[in-house]
Design an enzyme around this catalytic site. Sequence first.
Site, PDB file in Angstrom:
ATOM      1  N   PRO A 259       0.832  -1.210   0.000  1.00 21.35           N
ATOM      2  CA  PRO A 259       0.000   0.000   0.000  1.00 21.35           C
ATOM      3  C   PRO A 259       0.866   1.259   0.000  1.00 21.35           C
ATOM      4  CG  PRO A 259      -0.729  -1.550   1.685  1.00 21.35           C
ATOM      5  CD  PRO A 259       0.586  -2.057   1.192  1.00 21.35           C
TER       6      PRO A 259
ATOM      7  N   VAL B 111       1.801   4.882   1.213  1.00 25.58           N
ATOM      8  CA  VAL B 111       1.605   5.590   2.480  1.00 25.58           C
ATOM      9  C   VAL B 111       1.820   7.086   2.248  1.00 25.58           C
ATOM     10  CG1 VAL B 111       2.347   5.826   4.872  1.00 25.58           C
ATOM     11  CG2 VAL B 111       2.416   3.573   3.769  1.00 25.58           C
TER      12      VAL B 111
ATOM     13  N   GLU C  15       9.775  11.178   7.550  1.00 24.93           N
ATOM     14  CA  GLU C  15      10.687  10.105   7.130  1.00 24.93           C
ATOM     15  C   GLU C  15      11.932  10.080   8.018  1.00 24.93           C
ATOM     16  OE1 GLU C  15      11.687  10.468   3.028  1.00 24.93           O
ATOM     17  OE2 GLU C  15       9.776   9.656   2.322  1.00 24.93           O
TER      18      GLU C  15
ATOM     19  N   ASP D 231      25.954 -29.993   0.496  1.00 22.33           N
ATOM     20  CA  ASP D 231      26.712 -29.369   1.574  1.00 22.33           C
ATOM     21  C   ASP D 231      25.952 -29.473   2.895  1.00 22.33           C
ATOM     22  OD1 ASP D 231      28.886 -27.560   2.588  1.00 22.33           O
ATOM     23  OD2 ASP D 231      27.192 -26.220   2.889  1.00 22.33           O
TER      24      ASP D 231
ATOM     25  N   GLY E 174      37.210 -30.257   4.015  1.00 17.78           N
ATOM     26  CA  GLY E 174      36.686 -30.954   5.185  1.00 17.78           C
ATOM     27  C   GLY E 174      36.554 -32.449   5.004  1.00 17.78           C
TER      28      GLY E 174
ATOM     29  N   HIS F 190      35.192 -18.583   3.020  1.00 18.46           N
ATOM     30  CA  HIS F 190      35.165 -18.213   4.436  1.00 18.46           C
ATOM     31  C   HIS F 190      34.015 -17.260   4.712  1.00 18.46           C
ATOM     32  CE1 HIS F 190      39.770 -19.078   4.681  1.00 18.46           C
ATOM     33  NE2 HIS F 190      39.033 -20.176   4.796  1.00 18.46           N
TER      34      HIS F 190
ATOM     35  N   GLY G 206      54.740   0.317   4.777  1.00 14.84           N
ATOM     36  CA  GLY G 206      56.106  -0.186   4.866  1.00 14.84           C
ATOM     37  C   GLY G 206      56.224  -1.690   4.957  1.00 14.84           C
TER      38      GLY G 206
END
Length: 1122
Positions: free
Chosen positions: A109, A111, A118, A257, A309, A781, A804
């Site tokens: 809907p 508004v 806001e 998996d 694994g 990861h 460095g």
Amino acid sequence: MSAKAISEQTGKEFLYKYICTTAAVQNRFRYATVTAETDWDHITQEHPWLLTERLVVKPDQLIKRRGKLGLVGINLDLQGVQEWLKSRLMRETTVGKAKGVLKNFLIEPFVPHTQEEEFYVCIYATREGDHVLFHHEGGVEVGDVDAKAQRLMVAVDEKLSEDQVTEQLLTHVPDDKKEVLASFIVGLFNLYEDLYFTYLEINPLVITQDGVYVLDMAAKIDATADYICKAKWGDVDFPPPFGREAYPEEAYIADLDAKSGASLKLTLLNPHGRIWTMVAGGGASVVYSDTICDLGGVDELANYGEYSGAPSEQQTYDYAKTILSLMTREKHPQGKVLIIGGSIANFTNVAATFKGIVRAIKDYQGPLKEHEVTIFVRRGGPNYQEGLRVMGEVGKTTGIPIHVFGTETHMTAIVGMALGHRPIPNQPPMDAHTANFLLNASNNSAKTPAATRTASFSEPRTSNDATPAKKCKAGLPADCLHSILWPLKNVVTGDWKEAQASSGCSGAKATTLFSKHTKTIVWGMQTRAVQGMLDFDYVCSRDEPSVGAMVYPFTGDHKQKFYWGHKEILIPVYKNMADAMKKHPEVDVLISFASLRSAFDSTVEAMQYPQIHTIAIIAEGIPEAQTRKMIKMADEKGVTIIGPATVGGIKPGCFKIGNTGGMLDNILASKLYRPGSVAYVSRSGGMSNELNNIISRTTDGVFEGVAIGGDRYPGSTFMDHVLRYQDTPGVKMIVVLGEIGGTEEYKICQGIREGRITKPVVCWCIGTCATMFASEVQFGHAGACANQDSETAVAKNQALRDAGAYVPKSFDELGDVIKTVYDELVANGTIVPAQEVPPPTVPMDYSWARELGLIRKPASFMTSICDERGQELIYAGMPITEVFKEEMGLGGVLGLLWFQRRLPRYACQFIEMCLMVTADHGPAVSGAHNTIVCARAGKDLISSLTSGLLTIGDRFGGALDAAAKQFSKAFDSGMLPMEFVNKMKKDGKLIMGIGHRVKSINNPDMRVQILKDFVKQHFPSTQLLDYALDVEKITTSKKPNLILNVDGFIGVAFVDLLRTCGGFTRDEADEFVEIGALNGIFVLGRSMGFIGHYLDQKRLKQGLYRHPWDDISYVLPEHMSM
């Protein structure tokens, strides 16, 4: 991956269902999803408000800044929505660098509101806690909220109050809205915590007189918390990033998996590409992708993925065949390449996983040759030589060009070969066999530090051992470094305020984590890992094992046998941690192999004991919220955590965690049995072993190495360990293998600039390819994902270079840079190499030696009917799936297991009929009687069944074999039926299978009649049965009940079956009769009836049976009766 983006619809559904606030949240559950298949009549019936209200429509496909891209239709009626969708639904559009098709839209809907109504709110997680951002202006033009917004950090394990929100976030909000906003934000934060969100943004959040409206929402949840939140989440659909399609093959691998303890990942980047990868290890998979992109292959890179694994042979086969299927669907003018790469495995049996890949290659050899696929293989780890041999052999037998390389070849060198940037050696040098750790390494002339091999370099030394990095760097030859290092450039790395935080470790945490006297408790029954630790201890010449005890809550206290060199020792195993800690006060390290579900509780428990100062958590997939709680507790107690999601770490000559460093051949090859001068820290466990290899080949070896783990919030950070190394005199140079995601590496930059880190630091961050991809890719990861520019690997590498640190051009050149820095340290006297001292030899475990084919031993048992060792159960050579696919039934299975034959359909049916007719013959027969008596005596099912079965013999039920033998012998000898009957009478023997107590020629046994009709109709020949029926005619003429009974019928019919079905020779058929196979039919069938009687007695609750006196005739000797 842990943090995964969810659709706006899913996020709002969670919010509407579970938010708890006094604020009136409006438009709850008022949304509708539209796709190309949407039926508008149906959707308007389901959501009637679509017909009456003004609407908003927008794509729900993880697209940022939809309003600015013109992808939001506002204030439309339903017809207007349909018109708006016509030009967008199923149309391709470009968002940034990503091109994708708009497929999924959300209608809500409209508004009506003003700009002043806001607001902007965002909650996101960091290591220290959760940040709440709020701005009093929201919407499309909100701008840089990081700079504008009010900010509040809620520390881990702390709560957010409405007063805090009002005072710190709502300073610019009108007073009449503060109470509503404060209640909503606190409710939103509690929802965020309870449902394990990691990111939750609402923009704009609209507050009107009617209440709160959530207009646009973006969110991520911690997918690893599924086992905690499943009841509330339900089945969550994680959409792919915009610009990348969701392929069924990705879903298939994700399902594999989810069902596996291993890790299997697949992301399709460009299905039309010519470069495909199949890489073992989360870190290694990123490095290979980086190298492919560095060498110009980004546009041709077809996929990203990894397997790790220790997946089984079948799992690897399923993974490999999926990739081979994808890459052989369309041809490429230049042919295709498949890179099967990986680092040096810690515990995965390389040969076992390669068997699965080899099977897949054999299955796809035709398409692979047709599509001109060339395969490049590089791998190391347990039994890798056998794996490479098998891979090379399949190349020769199939004609597919396969080039194989081991640890003697740099990990990513095969990428240059595959892409034509470097020549392919004809005969690559092969390293020693896995079994070589049986041999003394006395011929090794490598140099080691001046101290003896058995010295612990973690012990204090004079301070002049450490040489400032600045001095070392100045001494490096300019021409040598020029070709290796990029020129230093000043680039803006973005806002990395977190790097300004203190770079020091907690004073309570130890600088030295491990020594030659370290003792540990291992949580979990990980006998292979513990034996590996003991073997490492032995070759390091430790005085005693590093494992003091094990904790395993699923058994009682006992002792577990292990080897210490050549002799056997016992290590105590305790049911609870308290006992282990009390009885082993010398232990200060815990290695936790607890599952992701129990790791948190066991770690928290361990931290209650002050003797523990280091904990290694191996498990992957621990929810981030739990990890952050562990980190906070560890910081408070001065405990160093390594992990989660790690293989651990190693301190050569002193101590290793679990499976770190792999098997003994790799320990020796990488010189990990004595300390070197180089310390490293990595995220990846597999890449840590690769660093062991690189450092051992370019320097005097490793002093200490730690893999902190691949999660977003590792228990200890890069900087924690770099500072330890800086303060450890034995460490002369430091290597850091960082990666995309997070900002930890900037703290190293700061440490170098401020002079806190003075030793030479060689650093490379993997994941440089991410900036080249059109859409976001989540690497192996959980933490390998950049959320802002400063978190990219490219930005971090440049920042380190500017600070460095020694930063190579690519991972390919990492070893060259390490060698250059090391050589300079040797040249200026900082490192003084010494002669190698050979380690003691360690015998190989019998099981591993046998697997390598080094020994043989006669087996104690032999079997030829069943094999349960593989992924699938096999009956006499037939996989169980095929048994069901062929609908072989019980008779077919019996044929496989008893006769090792696939019997004809009629034979299988006959067997099943025999089982049915012999299932029971009432409670009065001896077997049923015994079973009933036993059951009523309170015995269990097995005991009662056994009691009944023990009555089966020649006189009850066991006549099948005897009848088959008697009738066969008479028939085969040519004896006429009458001669046979007369002979048996003369010998005083009963004819087995003839005679019945109740049934007769006038009252036939219907069981026999049923079987006879079937046999006559289906059997090719019934010679023996016909012979037996002729005998029956003779016997019944003398007495009507001397019929061929069911035992006799089955016996003679089975002989006909064995002799005439075509599956057996005459000798084989006779052998099965001789060894008692036919009686098995009665035993198997009647067992069903006996079990039925047992259950019947239990169900009827019958009491103990006592035979009545009046049914017993007491016949005693007369002199006794007097």
